[in-house]
Design an enzyme around this catalytic site. Structure first.
Site, mmCIF file in Angstrom:
data_model
loop_
_atom_site.group_PDB
_atom_site.id
_atom_site.type_symbol
_atom_site.label_atom_id
_atom_site.label_comp_id
_atom_site.label_asym_id
_atom_site.label_seq_id
_atom_site.Cartn_x
_atom_site.Cartn_y
_atom_site.Cartn_z
ATOM 1 N N THR A 155 49.130 0.573 34.883
ATOM 2 C CA THR A 155 49.344 0.358 33.332
ATOM 3 C C THR A 155 50.408 -0.845 32.949
ATOM 4 O O THR A 155 49.896 -1.742 33.037
ATOM 5 C CB THR A 155 49.870 1.699 32.948
ATOM 6 O OG1 THR A 155 50.980 2.087 33.794
ATOM 7 C CG2 THR A 155 48.944 2.952 32.885
ATOM 8 N N LYS A 181 50.390 3.926 41.639
ATOM 9 C CA LYS A 181 50.589 3.086 40.327
ATOM 10 C C LYS A 181 52.089 3.731 39.796
ATOM 11 O O LYS A 181 52.413 5.001 39.943
ATOM 12 C CB LYS A 181 49.509 2.909 39.447
ATOM 13 C CG LYS A 181 48.950 4.402 38.585
ATOM 14 C CD LYS A 181 49.879 5.072 37.665
ATOM 15 C CE LYS A 181 50.406 3.837 36.230
ATOM 16 N NZ LYS A 181 51.111 4.712 35.394
ATOM 17 N N THR A 192 56.851 8.557 36.888
ATOM 18 C CA THR A 192 55.484 8.441 36.267
ATOM 19 C C THR A 192 54.539 7.627 37.341
ATOM 20 O O THR A 192 54.490 6.460 37.155
ATOM 21 C CB THR A 192 55.483 7.927 35.025
ATOM 22 O OG1 THR A 192 53.926 8.055 34.623
ATOM 23 C CG2 THR A 192 55.810 6.705 34.410
ATOM 24 N N GLU A 279 59.832 -1.639 35.529
ATOM 25 C CA GLU A 279 59.807 -2.584 34.369
ATOM 26 C C GLU A 279 60.997 -3.258 34.327
ATOM 27 O O GLU A 279 62.235 -2.545 33.918
ATOM 28 C CB GLU A 279 59.381 -1.534 33.347
ATOM 29 C CG GLU A 279 58.096 -0.880 33.099
ATOM 30 C CD GLU A 279 58.020 0.107 32.187
ATOM 31 O OE1 GLU A 279 56.639 0.348 31.986
ATOM 32 O OE2 GLU A 279 58.815 0.707 31.418
ATOM 33 N N ASN A 403 59.062 -1.661 26.892
ATOM 34 C CA ASN A 403 58.744 -0.260 26.213
ATOM 35 C C ASN A 403 58.764 -0.199 24.815
ATOM 36 O O ASN A 403 58.148 0.747 24.228
ATOM 37 C CB ASN A 403 59.874 0.818 27.052
ATOM 38 C CG ASN A 403 59.598 1.180 28.455
ATOM 39 O OD1 ASN A 403 58.610 1.794 28.305
ATOM 40 N ND2 ASN A 403 60.215 0.646 29.390
ATOM 41 N N SER A 408 51.318 -1.878 21.889
ATOM 42 C CA SER A 408 50.936 -3.077 21.400
ATOM 43 C C SER A 408 49.890 -4.118 22.357
ATOM 44 O O SER A 408 49.750 -3.603 23.312
ATOM 45 C CB SER A 408 51.968 -4.036 20.681
ATOM 46 O OG SER A 408 52.904 -4.437 21.817
#
Length: 408
Positions: A155, A181, A192, A279, A403, A408
């Protein structure tokens, strides 16, 4: 950029006899990207799973738990782009329809298919796109597709994550290969993430779940990025029993320990890869807590440090404001903690001795370490013999940007 992480070389991801993988583009969220994968397992395979402890768990998690309880599993179906979480009865219906479609194509029962989804929460799963894409995924089934599957389940990951180990058991080569992932909404119980590890080891099926539980607690349940527990976390261990050695009937046997170490090595690599690709991460941080009265107590202290925004932002800025670490240990929930016993090391730098600043500590030494991209925090509670290690990352401006723009 990921912290000391590279995409796996496809040639290094060894096929696991008894496992075939097919991947296709189903247009689930974005065009022109692989987003649908099917795993086919040879008859007689054994499968175990651990899942998120988030009570608001996704439809595929609910269905996978139910299907695992029925026994023989022959296939997995995985989509990215849509989590099918927060979708109520309709989400369960759509996940079930996908399982039925997979079963029809493979000639198995729907209850023998485990569904997995990852992506945006609270949006309707476009099950018609998945079902339309399944024939192409099944037609693509091959044994050497682990690297492609690692890309297809991503993702916000910037790189695919996969690794293999091969060991000798009973004179036979046994393979353990896995992919995962995850990059955000990472917190144990699970983090996650999706993780899939397969082996051709011949093992008593009753041992697979205890093995998975043990390994998960030392890998995926020891990582955190942001403290958010996902709705979709799943970690699956598959054994195809194709290696040809005598069956492993005890995990504490020599053969059982060889297999355990291989599965653990693969799982820890995959778990740490998630943190390295966190991230916006710029630092990979190992936190080791020693001297606890129990492993659970050590984990409390470790996660208090790892979840603290003040600690994580200080590491991003390379600011040796290390009192934040002590403060986190203090509120970790160890009620009878004696602060006058605590030692803190930052890599080789002794920062705190017996609860106070070490006389020889210089802030320049702390800053030297904090400028590194890989850092180890060591805390000794001096309360007992228990220890645990976990892994996290810093918290940067890019985490907020990623985040804020996620949909988008």
């Amino acid at each position: 950029m990921p912290v000391h992480l590279a995409a796996p070389n496809p040639a290094d991801l060894h096929p696991v006899p008894g496992v075939e993988i097919g991947i296709t583009q189903a247009g689930i969220r974005k065009a022109n990207r692989r987003d649908l994968s099917v795993f086919r397992l040879v008859a007689g395979s054994s499968v175990a799973g651990v899942f998120t402890k988030n009570r608001f768990c996704a439809a595929p998690v609910q269905l996978s738990r139910a299907h695992l309880a029925t026994g023989s599993i022959r296939a997995l179906v995985i989509n990215t782009g849509n989590a099918n979480a927060g979708t109520g009865a309709d989400g369960l219906k759509r996940a079930s329809e996908v399982c039925q479609a997979v079963a029809g194509l493979l000639g198995v029962h729907a209850e023998q298919v485990l569904p997995f989804s990852t992506g945006v929460i609270m949006e309707t799963l476009p099950s018609e796109r998945l079902i339309a894409g399944l024939p192409a995924a099944v037609a693509d089934l091959k044994t050497d597709q682990w690297a492609v599957a690692a890309e297809a389940i991503m993702t916000t990951d910037t790189l695919p994550k996969g690794t293999s180990r091969q060991v000798q058991i009973g004179g036979r080569t046994v393979t353990v290969t896995g992919i995962s992932k995850g990059a955000g909404m990472i917190h144990p119980n699970m983090a996650t993430m999706l993780g899939y590890v397969a082996t051709d080891a011949v093992i008593d099926p009753a041992l697979l779940q205890p093995l998975l539980n043990d390994v998960a607690d030392l890998s995926f349940n020891r990582i955190t990025i942001d403290g958010d527990t996902s709705t979709n976390d799943s970690f699956i261990l598959m054994a195809t029993h194709q290696a040809g050695h005598a069956p492993i009937t005890a995990l504490d046997s020599a053969e059982g320990q060889i297999l355990r170490e291989a599965v653990l090595a693969v799982s820890q690599h995959l778990a740490q890869a998630i943190v390295r690709d966190g991230e916006g991460a710029t630092k990979f941080i190992t936190i080791r807590i020693d001297g606890g009265q129990s492993v659970e107590e050590c984990a409390k202290a470790g996660y208090a440090i790892a979840h603290s925004p003040l600690v994580k932002t200080a590491f991003f800025a390379s600011d040796p404001n290390l009192g934040r670490i002590l403060a986190a240990v203090g509120y970790a929930g160890i009620d009878d903690l004696d602060q006058n016993l605590i030692d803190l090391h930052l890599d080789d730098v002794h920062v705190v001795r017996e609860g106070g600043r070490h006389p020889a500590y210089q802030e320049a030494d702390g800053q030297r370490v904090m400028k590194q991209s890989e850092i180890t925090i060591r805390i000794d509670l001096h309360r007992g013999q228990a220890t645990t290690t976990l892994w996290t990352c810093d918290l940067s401006h890019d985490y907020v940007t990623i985040n804020a723009d996620y949909r988008s």
